[in-house]
Design an enzyme around this catalytic site. Structure first.
Site, short mmCIF file in Angstrom:
data_model
loop_
_atom_site.label_atom_id
_atom_site.label_comp_id
_atom_site.label_asym_id
_atom_site.label_seq_id
_atom_site.Cartn_x
_atom_site.Cartn_y
_atom_site.Cartn_z
N ASP A 164 0.86 -1.18 0.00
CA ASP A 164 0.00 0.00 0.00
C ASP A 164 0.90 1.23 0.00
O ASP A 164 1.98 1.22 0.58
CB ASP A 164 -0.90 0.01 1.24
CG ASP A 164 -1.87 1.19 1.23
OD1 ASP A 164 -2.91 1.07 0.56
OD2 ASP A 164 -1.59 2.21 1.88
N ILE A 167 0.06 8.76 2.03
CA ILE A 167 0.74 9.94 2.54
C ILE A 167 0.38 10.09 4.02
O ILE A 167 -0.80 10.11 4.38
CB ILE A 167 0.32 11.21 1.77
CG1 ILE A 167 0.71 11.07 0.29
CG2 ILE A 167 0.97 12.45 2.37
CD1 ILE A 167 0.21 12.22 -0.57
N HIS A 168 1.39 10.17 4.88
CA HIS A 168 1.18 10.34 6.31
C HIS A 168 1.94 11.57 6.80
O HIS A 168 2.86 12.06 6.15
CB HIS A 168 1.66 9.10 7.08
CG HIS A 168 0.76 7.92 6.93
ND1 HIS A 168 -0.39 7.76 7.66
CD2 HIS A 168 0.85 6.83 6.11
CE1 HIS A 168 -0.98 6.62 7.31
NE2 HIS A 168 -0.26 6.05 6.38
N ARG A 169 1.56 12.04 7.98
CA ARG A 169 2.23 13.17 8.63
C ARG A 169 3.53 12.68 9.24
O ARG A 169 3.53 11.87 10.16
CB ARG A 169 1.30 13.73 9.71
CG ARG A 169 1.62 15.14 10.15
CD ARG A 169 0.44 15.71 10.91
NE ARG A 169 0.41 15.33 12.32
CZ ARG A 169 -0.68 15.37 13.08
NH1 ARG A 169 -1.83 15.73 12.55
NH2 ARG A 169 -0.62 15.05 14.35
N GLU A 232 -2.21 1.21 -4.54
CA GLU A 232 -2.61 2.43 -5.24
C GLU A 232 -1.58 2.90 -6.27
O GLU A 232 -1.91 3.76 -7.10
CB GLU A 232 -2.88 3.55 -4.23
CG GLU A 232 -4.19 3.42 -3.48
CD GLU A 232 -4.08 2.57 -2.22
OE1 GLU A 232 -5.06 2.45 -1.47
OE2 GLU A 232 -2.98 2.01 -1.99
N GLU A 288 -3.41 21.71 9.23
CA GLU A 288 -4.06 20.62 8.52
C GLU A 288 -5.08 21.18 7.53
O GLU A 288 -5.39 22.38 7.54
CB GLU A 288 -4.75 19.68 9.52
CG GLU A 288 -3.77 18.88 10.38
CD GLU A 288 -3.16 17.69 9.64
OE1 GLU A 288 -3.42 17.55 8.43
OE2 GLU A 288 -2.44 16.92 10.27
#
Length: 495
Positions: A164, A167-169, A232, A288
């Site tokens: 997988d 996009i993460h922080r 993805e 955010e």
């Protein structure tokens, strides 16, 4: 013929050829808050505090403390720019992505030396330091630390091996440490890390920065459109008509995007949680997408970094959290998810979907619906309910007729003012899990909310009842080509 875009550099070359789409500067800029502060005025758009505007992308070539690197920002901060980069009409982007999800092209291994490994820095080297190697900016002076905002996190499930990309922080916490924030129950890599922790293992992970925009857009799909086990990267493959090329990491058992500008190799450490602002103690994380600066989490997972590899003269890519760039990356896949689900249930009725800037690409959608026969009355509301199912973080849906431009919020509000009555056309669904970053989704805001992150989802039905359509015909103007009277000076250009 349009330039072939397959990585960040070719994307920037294409933008440089389009009038008013890219600005390059050699003026020195401080990555800590100043860089994003500049772009806030130039082109951020989205939910950023005014004054701001949707404008051109920028490349900063003189980044303080990083003499060999550049930083690109705002590459996707315009729907028209995204359309140019994906060779598509702006209003067709959601439908194009929907088709790509349904016909995935799986990634393949690259042949030869990958561009992302032209320069290698290993964590066991004495001078290894993420702060010096990666020109990650902060968005504001109050951020927990330097953030990697466009890192394509790639990992495999410990049981199945299914990959997988998400996009993460990511916040730099030390010379070889990153924090990663997983929204509870919302992302597949979070589930992979949890499973690895149950098994007492570290989860190998790669973070590719500066990639083909098709990868960045495709990585933002979520369940149920792309369930656990759906890679993805295959969406980007379908968009480009050829597979994304991967390479093997040098220090961990994982793959990375071969033509990325940077790759960070590491492992998610089990049974360790860290406070996001442990170095700055600001109490905040970063701005955010809803337009507010989120609180620092004390439940971030830890990534132990093993290596950083990059191209020669690398280009760091970053974004402002509440910008039009987030709207493009989150909103267009949401449009695709909604369109795909409704089209399967009632073919031909949903004309288009727009997840607008005011909702950050996640909270609000406009559905353009066509009622062709009397039995279509009421189906528009069924479509809205399906949209909530397609994307759980959606909060508000506006329904409009086919004669309303769903991409023009002035036209949408016109429909609301002339085709909507609050007492009969407002449908509320209280007590539904939504998104924790909306500060109004909290018991302190409303006694009807039982827990933080729960919302009252609302449908605003601004469509004309089928049996009254003859009363709501818009003024009929002559249809003609105005070019004989008005010279189209900007024909072929995007703005």
């Amino acid at each position: 013929m349009a330039k072939k875009v397959r990585d960040l550099r070719s994307a920037l070359e294409l933008l440089a050829e389009l009038p008013g789409q890219l600005l390059e500067t050699d003026v020195e800029v401080e990555p800590m808050a100043q860089l994003s502060g500049v772009y806030r005025y130039v082109g951020a758009g989205g939910t950023v505090k005014r004054p701001t505007k949707e404008g051109l992308a920028m490349i900063f070539h003189n980044v303080k403390g990083h003499p060999d690197a550049s930083v690109a920002i705002g590459v996707l901060a315009s729907r028209k720019r995204v359309a140019a980069l994906l060779d598509c009409k702006p209003e067709e982007l959601g439908k194009m992505l929907c088709r790509s999800v349904e016909k995935p092209v799986l990634p393949v291994m690259c042949q030869g030396e990958p561009a992302c490994q032209q320069v290698v820095h290993r964590a066991d080297e004495p001078d290894f330091d993420l702060y010096k190697l990666v020109p990650a900016p902060t968005n504001t002076p109050y951020d927990a630390g330097p953030y990697i905002t466009l890192g394509m996190c790639y990992a495999a499930h410990p049981d199945t091996g299914a990959h997988d990309v998400t996009i993460h922080r990511l916040c730099i916490q030390g010379r070889d440490e990153l924090s990663i924030f997983f929204t509870p129950g919302a992302r597949h890599i979070g589930a992979m890390a949890e499973r690895a922790e149950q098994l007492g293992r570290r989860l190998p992970i790669s973070i590719s920065i500066g990639v083909d925009p098709a990868i960045e857009i495709g990585s933002c799909f979520e369940p149920p459109t792309t369930p656990l086990g759906y890679d993805e990267l295959s969406v980007a493959g379908a968009l480009r008509g050829e597979p994304v090329k991967l390479c093997r990491c040098l220090t961990v058992d994982e793959l990375a995007i071969a033509n990325a500008e940077y790759v960070i190799e590491g492992e998610v450490v089990p049974n360790v949680r860290i406070k996001e602002d442990q170095n700055t103690h600001t109490g905040f994380a970063m701005p955010e997408f809803p337009g507010y600066t989120g609180p620092a989490s004390d439940q971030c997972w830890l990534i132990k970094v093993k290596a950083v590899t990059h191209r020669e003269h690398p280009i760091m890519q970053t974004c402002i959290g509440p910008s039009e760039e987030h709207v493009s990356m989150a909103g267009i896949p949401t449009e695709a998810s909604i369109y795909g689900m409704v089209e399967k249930a009632m073919p031909g009725r949903l004309q288009n979907v727009y997840c607008c800037s005011a909702g950050g690409g996640k909270y609000m959608a406009v559905l353009q619906f066509k009622k062709s026969v009397a039995s279509d009355e009421g189906r528009q509301r069924q479509a809205a309910i399906l949209a909530f199912s397609a994307f759980s973080e959606l909060k508000h849906i506006f329904l409009v007729d086919e004669d309303v431009d769903c991409f023009d919020m002035n036209d949408v509000l016109w429909a609301m003012n002339t085709r909507f009555q609050g007492d009969v056309d407002t449908i509320t669904i209280p007590g539904v899990r939504c998104h924790p970053l909306d500060p109004s989704n909290d018991p302190a805001f409303s006694p009807s909310i039982r827990d933080h992150g729960i919302a009252c989802k609302t449908i605003f039905d601004c469509t004309v009842p089928f049996d009254q359509k003859d009363r709501f015909v818009r003024a009929r103007f002559m249809e003609l080509d105005p070019s004989e009277w008005v010279k189209q000076e900007n024909e072929g250009k995007i703005s």
